[in-house]
Design an enzyme around this catalytic site. Structure first.
Site, mmCIF file in Angstrom:
data_model
loop_
_atom_site.group_PDB
_atom_site.id
_atom_site.type_symbol
_atom_site.label_atom_id
_atom_site.label_comp_id
_atom_site.label_asym_id
_atom_site.label_seq_id
_atom_site.Cartn_x
_atom_site.Cartn_y
_atom_site.Cartn_z
ATOM 1 N N GLU A 149 -22.672 -29.485 52.323
ATOM 2 C CA GLU A 149 -22.648 -31.221 51.451
ATOM 3 C C GLU A 149 -23.883 -31.172 52.106
ATOM 4 O OE1 GLU A 149 -18.729 -33.133 50.351
ATOM 5 O OE2 GLU A 149 -19.040 -32.661 52.064
ATOM 6 N N ASN B 276 -12.293 -26.216 54.137
ATOM 7 C CA ASN B 276 -11.490 -26.951 53.523
ATOM 8 C C ASN B 276 -9.805 -26.109 53.601
ATOM 9 O OD1 ASN B 276 -11.968 -29.400 53.211
ATOM 10 N ND2 ASN B 276 -12.969 -28.399 51.247
ATOM 11 N N TYR C 147 -18.985 -23.931 51.650
ATOM 12 C CA TYR C 147 -18.447 -24.652 51.182
ATOM 13 C C TYR C 147 -17.055 -24.623 50.146
ATOM 14 C CZ TYR C 147 -17.759 -29.319 50.130
ATOM 15 O OH TYR C 147 -17.277 -30.502 49.296
ATOM 16 N N ASP D 96 -17.972 -37.382 57.809
ATOM 17 C CA ASP D 96 -16.487 -37.321 58.225
ATOM 18 C C ASP D 96 -16.510 -36.045 59.255
ATOM 19 O OD1 ASP D 96 -17.254 -35.959 56.096
ATOM 20 O OD2 ASP D 96 -15.763 -37.328 55.066
ATOM 21 N N HIS D 97 -17.080 -35.051 59.214
ATOM 22 C CA HIS D 97 -17.497 -33.298 59.615
ATOM 23 C C HIS D 97 -18.045 -33.607 60.934
ATOM 24 C CE1 HIS D 97 -15.528 -30.963 56.351
ATOM 25 N NE2 HIS D 97 -15.896 -32.053 55.437
ATOM 26 N N ASN E 250 -20.432 -29.905 58.203
ATOM 27 C CA ASN E 250 -20.898 -30.349 57.044
ATOM 28 C C ASN E 250 -20.720 -31.506 57.261
ATOM 29 O OD1 ASN E 250 -20.186 -32.129 54.487
ATOM 30 N ND2 ASN E 250 -18.198 -30.790 53.962
ATOM 31 N N ASP F 6 -17.709 -25.181 55.904
ATOM 32 C CA ASP F 6 -16.035 -25.798 55.537
ATOM 33 C C ASP F 6 -14.329 -25.169 54.992
ATOM 34 O OD1 ASP F 6 -14.204 -27.678 54.678
ATOM 35 O OD2 ASP F 6 -15.841 -29.092 53.905
#
Length: 258
Positions: free
Chosen positions: A36, A150, A107, A249-250, A9, A148
């Site tokens: 993303e 989540n 995602y 941030d990933h 991501n 991702d």
């Protein structure tokens, strides 16, 4: 022939393009599943990525979401949507056949605040993913769902379980929906090869020094069909890109298939 597949991501492919190109050059994966990308198809940095040796398949969306597959090998039968809801306009799923493997970059919705409409959408999306995985299993082609998700599958995958128990990434219904997909007969690659390891993360929030304190979550996963799992040689998390300037941030997670 072996295949090294990574999922990442990137949290805006144009904002991170330098980091992405550096990593493609140093790590040299065969296939990269991006999430993303946060741009429309025509704004995707195709030329730069093709110059690095990769073909591209892109399913973009303005400012939000967006997924892509980068491959050193030819891609065929590219499909751009997760079946099951024609009204879903969000660009969260892309699938292609590469070297005899069916590979998907996904995602999965975040789902916060939970409960609420966004959480309902997350659970409905996961039900669609399970149905699609079930249909892929009936076809005679090994497949890999990477991206991702989540979801922190268990408390071992989150730095502070009590504080996260009501978050959409850790709620019992989210974890149950993830298990329902795995229980079709899929293999979660990292946990299959690292059954006892705690504190291995793929995401660290930008806020409050989470990266510096290693306060992370493991939410980026590979799910492999039985035929794909037979070829699983390695799976790991490459922390290096998260420590760079202008990092996502990933950080990438990768597998190797024989």
């Amino acid at each position: 022939m072996g295949l090294r597949i990574a999922t990442w991501n990137v949290n805006s492919v144009r904002a991170r393009l330098g980091n992405v190109l550096d990593w493609l050059g140093s790590f040299a994966p065969d296939v990269v599943l991006l999430q993303e990308i946060k741009c429309q198809d025509h704004d995707f940095p195709r030329l730069e990525i093709e110059a690095a040796g990769y073909q591209t398949a892109v399913h973009g969306q303005k400012s939000y979401n967006g997924v892509a597959i980068l491959s050193r090998h030819a891609m065929s039968d590219i499909s751009l949507r997760l079946p099951g809801d024609e009204s879903d306009e969000q660009a969260r799923y892309i699938e292609a056949t590469i070297e005899g493997w069916r590979l998907a970059s996904l995602y999965l919705p975040n789902g916060n605040p939970a409960p609420g409409d966004k959480y309902d959408y997350k659970l409905a999306w996961m039900a669609r993913l399970r149905a699609h995985a079930q249909s892929l299993l009936t076809q005679d082609i090994p497949f890999v769902l990477g991206g991702d998700f989540n979801i922190c599958p268990t408390d071992d995958d989150v730095y502070d379980p009590p504080n996260w128990q009501n978050d959409a990434l850790c709620r019992p219904d989210s974890r149950a929906a993830f298990r329902a997909i795995v229980n079709l007969g899929l293999t979660e690659a990292f946990r299959a090869l690292h059954p006892e390891e705690k504190g291995r993360y793929s995401f660290w929030d930008y806020q409050a020094g989470a990266w510096q304190r290693d306060e992370g979550l493991r939410i980026d996963h590979f799910l492999l069909s039985p035929r794909a799992a037979d070829h699983l040689q390695a799976c790991d998390i490459d922390r290096a890109p998260r420590g760079k300037e202008k990092a996502s941030d990933h950080t990438p997670v990768w597998i190797e298939l024989s």
